[in-house]
Motif scaffolding. Structure first.
Motif, PDB file in Angstrom:
ATOM      1  N   MET A 133       3.986  96.179  66.004  1.00 18.67           N
ATOM      2  CA  MET A 133       5.376  95.215  66.408  1.00 18.67           C
ATOM      3  C   MET A 133       5.445  93.577  66.464  1.00 18.67           C
ATOM      4  O   MET A 133       6.846  93.145  65.971  1.00 18.67           O
ATOM      5  CB  MET A 133       4.713  95.398  68.173  1.00 18.67           C
ATOM      6  N   ILE A 134       4.541  93.345  65.439  1.00 23.99           N
ATOM      7  CA  ILE A 134       4.903  92.515  64.464  1.00 23.99           C
ATOM      8  C   ILE A 134       5.590  92.150  63.779  1.00 23.99           C
ATOM      9  O   ILE A 134       6.103  91.095  63.516  1.00 23.99           O
ATOM     10  CB  ILE A 134       3.740  91.530  64.219  1.00 23.99           C
ATOM     11  N   PHE A 135       5.548  93.594  62.862  1.00 24.30           N
ATOM     12  CA  PHE A 135       6.922  93.274  61.904  1.00 24.30           C
ATOM     13  C   PHE A 135       8.078  93.532  62.344  1.00 24.30           C
ATOM     14  O   PHE A 135       9.407  93.038  62.384  1.00 24.30           O
ATOM     15  CB  PHE A 135       6.724  95.063  60.875  1.00 24.30           C
ATOM     16  N   ALA A 136       8.383  94.319  63.560  1.00 20.30           N
ATOM     17  CA  ALA A 136       9.772  93.852  64.768  1.00 20.30           C
ATOM     18  C   ALA A 136      10.063  92.726  64.720  1.00 20.30           C
ATOM     19  O   ALA A 136      10.947  92.400  64.767  1.00 20.30           O
ATOM     20  CB  ALA A 136       9.297  94.886  65.516  1.00 20.30           C
ATOM     21  N   VAL A 157       9.499  91.225  72.702  1.00 30.56           N
ATOM     22  CA  VAL A 157       8.182  91.901  71.550  1.00 30.56           C
ATOM     23  C   VAL A 157       6.487  91.466  71.663  1.00 30.56           C
ATOM     24  O   VAL A 157       5.908  91.598  71.583  1.00 30.56           O
ATOM     25  CB  VAL A 157       8.354  91.627  70.094  1.00 30.56           C
ATOM     26  N   LEU A 158       6.447  90.071  71.504  1.00 27.43           N
ATOM     27  CA  LEU A 158       5.490  89.142  72.340  1.00 27.43           C
ATOM     28  C   LEU A 158       4.670  89.990  73.110  1.00 27.43           C
ATOM     29  O   LEU A 158       3.613  89.824  73.233  1.00 27.43           O
ATOM     30  CB  LEU A 158       5.477  88.435  72.368  1.00 27.43           C
ATOM     31  N   LEU A 210      -0.597  95.015  58.645  1.00 27.86           N
ATOM     32  CA  LEU A 210       0.339  93.437  58.011  1.00 27.86           C
ATOM     33  C   LEU A 210       0.517  93.993  56.966  1.00 27.86           C
ATOM     34  O   LEU A 210       1.781  93.592  55.617  1.00 27.86           O
ATOM     35  CB  LEU A 210      -0.112  92.107  58.762  1.00 27.86           C
ATOM     36  N   ILE A 211      -0.409  93.198  55.924  1.00 25.17           N
ATOM     37  CA  ILE A 211      -0.911  92.561  53.816  1.00 25.17           C
ATOM     38  C   ILE A 211      -0.678  94.165  53.733  1.00 25.17           C
ATOM     39  O   ILE A 211       0.600  94.254  52.583  1.00 25.17           O
ATOM     40  CB  ILE A 211      -2.465  92.209  53.617  1.00 25.17           C
ATOM     41  N   ARG A 212      -0.843  95.459  53.716  1.00 22.90           N
ATOM     42  CA  ARG A 212      -0.765  96.332  52.687  1.00 22.90           C
ATOM     43  C   ARG A 212       1.004  96.959  53.152  1.00 22.90           C
ATOM     44  O   ARG A 212       1.305  97.671  51.875  1.00 22.90           O
ATOM     45  CB  ARG A 212      -1.300  97.805  53.666  1.00 22.90           C
ATOM     46  N   ARG A 213       1.990  96.270  54.225  1.00 31.03           N
ATOM     47  CA  ARG A 213       2.883  97.214  54.171  1.00 31.03           C
ATOM     48  C   ARG A 213       3.988  96.169  53.763  1.00 31.03           C
ATOM     49  O   ARG A 213       5.086  96.560  53.625  1.00 31.03           O
ATOM     50  CB  ARG A 213       3.237  97.250  55.373  1.00 31.03           C
ATOM     51  N   ALA A 260      -0.214  86.725  70.731  1.00 29.14           N
ATOM     52  CA  ALA A 260       1.030  85.984  70.852  1.00 29.14           C
ATOM     53  C   ALA A 260       1.558  84.537  70.626  1.00 29.14           C
ATOM     54  O   ALA A 260       2.542  83.943  69.631  1.00 29.14           O
ATOM     55  CB  ALA A 260       1.920  85.699  72.046  1.00 29.14           C
ATOM     56  N   ALA A 261       0.291  83.593  70.674  1.00 32.23           N
ATOM     57  CA  ALA A 261      -0.106  82.595  70.560  1.00 32.23           C
ATOM     58  C   ALA A 261       0.444  82.096  68.827  1.00 32.23           C
ATOM     59  O   ALA A 261       0.553  81.435  68.944  1.00 32.23           O
ATOM     60  CB  ALA A 261      -0.985  81.622  71.407  1.00 32.23           C
ATOM     61  N   PHE A 262      -0.579  83.124  68.244  1.00 32.12           N
ATOM     62  CA  PHE A 262      -0.331  82.433  66.890  1.00 32.12           C
ATOM     63  C   PHE A 262       0.682  83.161  66.210  1.00 32.12           C
ATOM     64  O   PHE A 262       1.447  82.017  65.360  1.00 32.12           O
ATOM     65  CB  PHE A 262      -1.398  83.688  66.313  1.00 32.12           C
ATOM     66  N   ILE A 263       1.200  83.886  66.008  1.00 31.72           N
ATOM     67  CA  ILE A 263       2.693  84.642  65.849  1.00 31.72           C
ATOM     68  C   ILE A 263       3.815  83.595  66.756  1.00 31.72           C
ATOM     69  O   ILE A 263       4.040  82.608  65.225  1.00 31.72           O
ATOM     70  CB  ILE A 263       3.277  86.237  66.593  1.00 31.72           C
ATOM     71  N   ARG A 264       3.452  82.918  67.866  1.00 32.07           N
ATOM     72  CA  ARG A 264       4.736  81.855  67.440  1.00 32.07           C
ATOM     73  C   ARG A 264       4.758  80.834  66.716  1.00 32.07           C
ATOM     74  O   ARG A 264       5.188  80.237  66.534  1.00 32.07           O
ATOM     75  CB  ARG A 264       4.648  81.341  69.109  1.00 32.07           C
ATOM     76  N   SER A 265       3.074  79.955  66.273  1.00 32.34           N
ATOM     77  CA  SER A 265       2.516  79.619  65.311  1.00 32.34           C
ATOM     78  C   SER A 265       3.712  79.117  64.222  1.00 32.34           C
ATOM     79  O   SER A 265       3.448  78.108  63.459  1.00 32.34           O
ATOM     80  CB  SER A 265       1.477  79.237  65.738  1.00 32.34           C
ATOM     81  N   LEU A 266       3.608  80.726  63.999  1.00 31.44           N
ATOM     82  CA  LEU A 266       3.510  80.678  62.588  1.00 31.44           C
ATOM     83  C   LEU A 266       5.394  80.202  62.140  1.00 31.44           C
ATOM     84  O   LEU A 266       6.126  80.855  61.360  1.00 31.44           O
ATOM     85  CB  LEU A 266       3.502  82.349  62.234  1.00 31.44           C
ATOM     86  N   ARG A 267       6.154  80.340  63.423  1.00 29.35           N
ATOM     87  CA  ARG A 267       7.583  80.448  63.394  1.00 29.35           C
ATOM     88  C   ARG A 267       8.309  79.059  61.944  1.00 29.35           C
ATOM     89  O   ARG A 267       7.544  77.914  62.449  1.00 29.35           O
ATOM     90  CB  ARG A 267       8.376  80.003  64.729  1.00 29.35           C
TER      91      ARG A 267
END
Length: 267
Positions: A133-136, A157-158, A210-213, A260-267
């Motif tokens: 889902m993070i890839f999406a 997605v989040l 995430l790393i391997r893909r 969700a909070a961490f992924i948003r912080s990477l934007r």
């Protein structure tokens, strides 16, 4: 998907099927050849420059060498996850639960391609689903310049990640309470500790996926299909940073909201 993972994973543990029957199932679902593929392609090769044809966009090459190839603590933590994968016969896994194994129609959801199935750690399956889902999310975020407002899609997605984590936890806890055959594994304190352990594994294995893909040879189309090279490099970086965080600090991902909070912080 959360309901499926609750029923299919927790439903095949010692406490639900009984320890004796579960040991018979472990023998039946030994899958050494396909497990070796995971042990090699997912949990070894992406971390060593000399073992396979790894690679990222040129802008990310220095980061990859420093933080993926060159970080011994990361290697140690992935090594521990590999040990968990090899030794923790917790539940009957799908073994390759990425978004391409899920078909959805208006009437039902089908989970396909279980050829990697074996008895392993619950968090491997749930972590892989979260990673995909993070890839999406990364694809949607870094193809915005192609036109159209994708903010609603990104929020969705989040929300899926949040709901998946929290509903899975709820389904798992309810199943343990209702169906556990073991009196030592039927109280709230046990359930909380058991699920916290799964969530630590889940975060770690989401990180390795995430790393391997991104770094490894089995790259994911959500990232490789981004036509703008600068945008693709940013998507790779988001996934690598998330992967490293999840492996190094799995205890920080206690709920869907934490992801969700961490992924948003990477934007």
């Amino acid at each position: 998907m959360a309901d499926f993972c609750g029923r299919a994973l927790i439903g095949t543990t010692d406490m639900i099927v009984g320890a004796e029957k579960k040991k018979d199932l472990v023998r039946h679902f030994t899958n050494p050849k396909l497990c070796e593929i995971t042990e090699r392609h997912v949990l070894t090769e992406p971390y060593w420059e000399d073992l396979d044809d790894n690679g990222v966009m040129p802008e990310n090459d220095e980061f990859m060498h420093t933080h993926i190839y060159g970080d011994e603590e990361l290697h140690a933590r992935v090594g521990m996850l590999k040990s968990v994968f090899e030794t923790k016969a917790q539940a009957l896994l799908h073994g390759d639960l990425h978004s391409g194994s899920v078909f959805v129609t208006p009437d039902r959801t089908c989970i396909l391609d279980p050829e990697f199935a074996f008895y392993g750690p619950v968090g491997y399956d749930t972590g892989n689903f979260i990673a995909n889902m993070i890839f999406a999310y990364a694809n949607g975020l870094y193809t915005m310049e192609d036109g159209g407002d994708k903010s609603a899609y990104l929020d969705w997605v989040l929300a899926v990640i949040e709901d998946f984590c929290d509903i899975f936890r709820s389904r798992a806890a309810a199943l343990i309470k209702e169906k556990s055959q073991d009196r030592m594994m039927r109280n709230d304190a046990f359930t909380e500790a058991y699920l916290a352990d799964i969530f630590r594994d889940q975060a770690g294995f989401a990180g390795t996926e995430l790393i391997r893909r991104v770094v490894g040879t089995s790259k994911v189309k959500d990232i490789t299909s981004i036509s703008n090279e600068a945008a693709r490099a940013k998507a790779e970086m988001l996934c690598m940073k998330a992967g490293i965080r999840f492996v190094m600090e799995p205890e920080s991902m206690k709920s869907g909201a934490d992801y969700a909070a961490f992924i948003r912080s990477l934007r």
